[in-house]
Design an enzyme around this catalytic site. Structure first.
Site, mmCIF file in Angstrom:
data_model
loop_
_atom_site.group_PDB
_atom_site.id
_atom_site.type_symbol
_atom_site.label_atom_id
_atom_site.label_comp_id
_atom_site.label_asym_id
_atom_site.label_seq_id
_atom_site.Cartn_x
_atom_site.Cartn_y
_atom_site.Cartn_z
ATOM 1 N N SER A 103 -3.685 18.416 -32.580
ATOM 2 C CA SER A 103 -2.416 18.890 -32.047
ATOM 3 C C SER A 103 -1.986 18.101 -30.811
ATOM 4 C CB SER A 103 -2.539 20.388 -31.757
ATOM 5 O OG SER A 103 -1.315 20.967 -31.436
ATOM 6 N N ASP A 242 4.783 17.896 -30.636
ATOM 7 C CA ASP A 242 3.424 17.522 -30.269
ATOM 8 C C ASP A 242 2.838 16.686 -31.404
ATOM 9 O OD1 ASP A 242 3.294 19.625 -32.059
ATOM 10 O OD2 ASP A 242 1.510 20.515 -31.165
ATOM 11 N N ASP A 244 0.940 17.120 -33.966
ATOM 12 C CA ASP A 244 0.974 17.535 -35.373
ATOM 13 C C ASP A 244 2.245 18.283 -35.722
ATOM 14 O OD1 ASP A 244 0.442 19.950 -34.072
ATOM 15 O OD2 ASP A 244 -0.950 20.649 -35.608
ATOM 16 N N ASP A 246 3.617 21.140 -35.034
ATOM 17 C CA ASP A 246 3.733 22.562 -35.324
ATOM 18 C C ASP A 246 4.459 23.295 -34.206
ATOM 19 O OD1 ASP A 246 1.729 22.472 -33.411
ATOM 20 O OD2 ASP A 246 0.351 23.796 -34.483
#
Length: 447
Positions: A103, A242, A244, A246
């Site tokens: 992340s 960010d 990833d 999400d």
């Protein structure tokens, strides 16, 4: 295991020292044995995606091997956002999905996130089952011959994801200009393409990953570069993802931060205007600013509070059959469309409300007047001992008494790091800083 392997968001650690290929293989094969029906008439399937970290190439091979060794067929998705893997887990009818990502963490870290059938995050009990399975090792015969899992690449998985998002928010974004900071992460290819297809004028920032530069001075944890580019281009807003994707944060046309509380508030109002905010209720976390609560109360929207972590927000959403929840950090969940936080979907909703109302992001975000907040992260060796310390409890009680109804203090251990977070909200920044530092000093002395 000496301590719990799964943290707030999967298994995470420094790649090749804490999170080794051997551990990734064991986690994957154990997850397969818990989540997939192996050995029956149904041939189990998993999907595997990753962010562009260099270590993801190594760990992906280990995860795929662990799944195939357990008798699970594997569809390799390549580099895609975490919410794309969650969506594609359901889209392909897979028994589980696996994402290699840490992340927003720096590049040397990596992680293994697991989704159950339908693209849902795992409850604590299921994670405990997987950990027990890792400890026990193989207690059943290994598949051999034709029963060993087969591995192939998925065809255009990113295209399926993009079409899904475009259908979810059909409002055109023509006339809106946006700078999209992709953190040199998993959204680098798909986010600019998505926003362009939706009609926006897009300037891509930090969208050239090389395996090393993910989250390096860019993305949702480093807003300054985005703010400068928004001002330089005269854009209507900036979106910060960010590694990833999400989550997302935003900046308005003047480069001012629009945080997750403000995004959650303006999208909650937008869903209610469209008749899509179930029970006129939104789920937030204990970290949400008091200003968010005041704004929702003034609008007649009820707030349900969950623990920190988007899976806990999601658990409340599912238990109460609600449509919207999120975190101050920018994880926002739209249950009509997604099973987890999705930064790209969130950005679409933000821009769609701008397009529908003709109002600027600054005006829409102004519904939340944030109380000054101070957050101090205190490194500790034993988070449980600190929480149990009478000196710490007394310091917190004293701070609460000083704040009264004009603020609050929150003390909580990090779910992913050896830290205790001290957060104070107060009528002034000076008061918030002073109280936070005072309690943090007690925490530091107690560990």
């Amino acid at each position: 295991m000496a301590q719990r392997l799964f943290g707030t968001d999967g298994v995470r650690g420094r790649a090749n020292t804490e999170l080794t290929p051997e551990l990734a293989l064991r986690v994957a094969s154990a997850a397969a044995r818990v989540l997939a029906s192996i050995g029956g008439a149904h041939r189990p399937l998993a999907v595997v995606g990753r962010d562009p970290r260099a270590s993801g190439e190594m760990l992906e091979g280990a995860v795929v091997a662990g799944l195939a060794a357990a008798g699970v067929d594997v569809l390799r998705l390549g580099v895609l956002p975490t919410p794309a893997v969650a969506f594609l887990t359901g889209h392909y009818g897979a028994d589980l999905g696996v994402v290699l990502s840490a992340s927003h963490n720096p590049m040397p870290d990596n992680g293994v996130k697991i989704f159950a059938r339908g693209g849902h995050k795992l409850p604590d009990g299921t994670e405990a089952e997987i950990e027990a399975e890792i400890d026990a090792g193989w207690t059943v015969p290994r598949p051999t011959g034709a029963a060993v899992g087969r591995i192939r690449a998925a065809e255009q998985p990113g295209e399926h994801y993009l079409r899904h998002l475009l259908a979810a928010v059909p409002v055109r974004l023509d006339g809106i200009s946006v700078v999209a900071d992709c953190a040199n992460g998993a959204a680098s290819a798909v986010a600019p393409e998505l926003y362009r297809r939706a009609g926006a004028d897009v300037t891509a920032l930090a969208a050239d990953p090389d395996g090393i530069n993910i989250n390096d001075g860019v993305g949702s944890t480093h807003i300054d570069a985005l703010a400068g580019q928004v001002r330089a281009h005269g854009a209507d807003l900036g979106i910060a993802h960010d590694g990833d994707a999400d989550r997302c944060l935003a900046v308005d046309a003047d480069g001012r931060l629009v945080d997750g509380d403000q995004i959650l508030a303006l999208t909650a109002l937008g869903l209610r205007e469209a008749g899509e905010l179930r029970e006129d209720t939104v789920v937030a976390t204990v970290m949400s600013n008091l200003g968010f609560h005041h704004a929702m109360r003034a609008a007649g929207i009820r707030v349900v509070t969950a623990d920190v972590g988007d899976r806990y927000v999601l658990a409340e959403l599912r238990a109460r059959d609600l449509s919207l929840g999120g975190e101050q950090s920018g994880h926002v969940i739209f249950t009509r469309t997604a099973t987890t936080g999705d930064g790209l979907l969130t950005a679409l909703h933000v821009m769609a409300r701008m397009a529908r109302t003709g109002r600027s992001l600054a005006e829409l975000a102004s519904v939340v007047r944030r109380l000054p907040q101070s957050l101090v992260n205190v490194p500790v060796a034993d988070k449980a001992a600190v929480a149990a310390s009478s000196a710490v409890q007394d310091a917190v009680a004293e701070a609460e008494a000083r704040l009264g109804d004009d603020g609050r203090i929150l003390l909580r251990p990090s779910g992913t790091e050896s830290l205790v977070r001290v957060m104070v909200e107060a009528p002034s920044q000076r008061a918030a800083d002073e109280l936070a530092e005072r309690v943090a000093a007690v925490v530091a002395a107690a560990h």
